[in-house]
Motif scaffolding. Structure first.
Motif, PDB file in Angstrom:
ATOM      1  N   ASN A  32      10.219   6.049 -23.470  1.00  0.00           N
ATOM      2  CA  ASN A  32       9.898   5.570 -24.803  1.00  0.00           C
ATOM      3  C   ASN A  32      10.770   6.344 -25.775  1.00  0.00           C
ATOM      4  N   TYR A  36      12.337   9.817 -35.881  1.00  0.00           N
ATOM      5  CA  TYR A  36      11.502  10.418 -36.909  1.00  0.00           C
ATOM      6  C   TYR A  36      12.405  10.834 -38.063  1.00  0.00           C
ATOM      7  N   LEU A  46       7.187   9.047 -38.602  1.00  0.00           N
ATOM      8  CA  LEU A  46       7.804   8.070 -37.719  1.00  0.00           C
ATOM      9  C   LEU A  46       8.577   7.023 -38.514  1.00  0.00           C
ATOM     10  N   LYS A  49       9.938   3.002 -33.306  1.00  0.00           N
ATOM     11  CA  LYS A  49       9.761   3.384 -31.907  1.00  0.00           C
ATOM     12  C   LYS A  49      10.042   2.199 -30.999  1.00  0.00           C
ATOM     13  N   PHE A  51       8.997   0.925 -27.104  1.00  0.00           N
ATOM     14  CA  PHE A  51       8.218   1.140 -25.880  1.00  0.00           C
ATOM     15  C   PHE A  51       8.687   0.183 -24.789  1.00  0.00           C
ATOM     16  N   PHE A  90      15.662  12.557 -36.745  1.00  0.00           N
ATOM     17  CA  PHE A  90      15.539  13.093 -35.392  1.00  0.00           C
ATOM     18  C   PHE A  90      15.235  11.967 -34.409  1.00  0.00           C
ATOM     19  N   ARG A  95       8.710  10.299 -21.464  1.00  0.00           N
ATOM     20  CA  ARG A  95       8.524   9.443 -20.300  1.00  0.00           C
ATOM     21  C   ARG A  95       7.390   8.455 -20.552  1.00  0.00           C
ATOM     22  N   THR A  96       7.329   7.414 -19.764  1.00  0.00           N
ATOM     23  CA  THR A  96       6.261   6.438 -19.919  1.00  0.00           C
ATOM     24  C   THR A  96       5.065   6.746 -19.037  1.00  0.00           C
ATOM     25  N   GLY A  98       3.056  10.101 -16.494  1.00  0.00           N
ATOM     26  CA  GLY A  98       3.032  11.528 -16.232  1.00  0.00           C
ATOM     27  C   GLY A  98       2.849  12.283 -17.534  1.00  0.00           C
ATOM     28  N   THR A  99       3.613  13.315 -17.710  1.00  0.00           N
ATOM     29  CA  THR A  99       3.467  14.107 -18.932  1.00  0.00           C
ATOM     30  C   THR A  99       4.081  13.391 -20.129  1.00  0.00           C
ATOM     31  N   TYR A 100       3.393  13.425 -21.240  1.00  0.00           N
ATOM     32  CA  TYR A 100       3.903  12.812 -22.467  1.00  0.00           C
ATOM     33  C   TYR A 100       4.548  13.875 -23.340  1.00  0.00           C
ATOM     34  N   LYS A 101       5.433  14.607 -22.725  1.00  0.00           N
ATOM     35  CA  LYS A 101       6.157  15.660 -23.410  1.00  0.00           C
ATOM     36  C   LYS A 101       7.306  15.038 -24.175  1.00  0.00           C
ATOM     37  N   TYR A 102       7.386  15.292 -25.463  1.00  0.00           N
ATOM     38  CA  TYR A 102       8.424  14.734 -26.301  1.00  0.00           C
ATOM     39  C   TYR A 102       9.611  15.697 -26.359  1.00  0.00           C
ATOM     40  N   PHE A 104      13.049  16.275 -28.513  1.00  0.00           N
ATOM     41  CA  PHE A 104      13.731  15.897 -29.745  1.00  0.00           C
ATOM     42  C   PHE A 104      15.203  16.302 -29.687  1.00  0.00           C
ATOM     43  N   GLY A 105      16.030  15.532 -30.394  1.00  0.00           N
ATOM     44  CA  GLY A 105      17.411  15.934 -30.604  1.00  0.00           C
ATOM     45  C   GLY A 105      17.492  16.979 -31.712  1.00  0.00           C
TER      46      GLY A 105
END
Lengths: 114, 113
Positions: A32, A36, A46, A49, A51, A90, A95-96, A98-102, A104-105
């Motif tokens: 995903n 921002y 935001l 986005k 998805f 930014f 990931r879609t 498992g972990t929803y760890k974001y 960022f650039g």
């Protein structure tokens, strides 16, 4: 490991110019994608986005971004910028499953000259 | 409704001291994230919670950093034996679940002297 690259660190444009900010990510699975924005003195918020579905997504204030899976890219565009678009932008990926760890650039600082 | 709030807005401390940073998420949001942002960088993921449990703490840089969310609402980020390199803006964000829009707070600017 996932990573996000934003190639333009500083961009200066005149009002009415067109904008394109690059964003590339590295991750082999389904993702995903987000853009921002942080206006001067304000919180991160935001812009748009992606998805799934139509790879061309439209966000607030006339911004849009196109997801090109083959290029691992999610570039942000606006046909005609305004002075009020001056901000830091930014790109982020998660990931879609498992972990929803974001991730960022590093951000692109845009300055629009009136 | 109220957005995400963070306290304090600024914190100055001395090297070696302990600090706590607080985040009040939007009511009803089950997911809560902590990030660290250094000058010229994007937000760097530290940890995220789903409810009371840490779903992913892989971004915590070392064991001096710890975060809790005991009742599934307010969260506290705790930093022991602070170092000058810990100086940064610490951001908190919440979302209704893990995979939706994140709503960011104003951040806590931490300066370690």
């Amino acid at each position: 490991a996932q990573s996000v690259s934003q190639h333009n660190h500083h961009v200066i444009l005149s009002e009415a110019a067109s904008l394109e900010l690059g964003c590339n990510y590295s991750y082999g699975g389904t993702v995903n994608l987000f853009w921002y924005v942080q206006y001067p003195g304000q919180h991160l918020q935001l812009l748009l986005k992606y998805f799934s579905g139509d790879p061309l997504v439209k966000g607030i204030k006339g911004f849009e971004a196109e997801f090109i899976k083959s290029k691992f890219s999610f570039n942000l565009r606006k046909p005609s910028v305004q002075w009020s678009d001056t901000a830091e932008y930014f790109c982020a990926v998660t990931r879609t499953s498992g972990t929803y760890k974001y991730i960022f650039g590093t951000g692109t600082r845009l300055k629009v000259l009136a | 409704g109220a957005g995400v709030s963070q306290t304090p807005s600024n914190k100055v401390t001395e090297k070696g001291k302990y600090v706590e940073l607080r985040c009040d998420p939007i009511s009803g949001h089950t997911a809560l994230y902590w990030y660290r942002q250094s000058l010229g960088q994007g937000p760097e993921f530290l940890i995220y919670f789903q409810g009371t449990g840490a779903a992913d703490d892989s971004g915590l840089p070392n064991d001096r950093f710890f975060a809790v969310r005991p009742e599934g609402s307010v969260s506290t980020l705790k930093i022991q034996r602070t170092e000058r390199g810990d100086s940064a803006v610490y951001l908190c964000a919440s979302s209704p679940s893990g995979l939706e829009t994140q709503y960011f707070g104003p951040g806590t600017r931490l300066l370690v002297l």
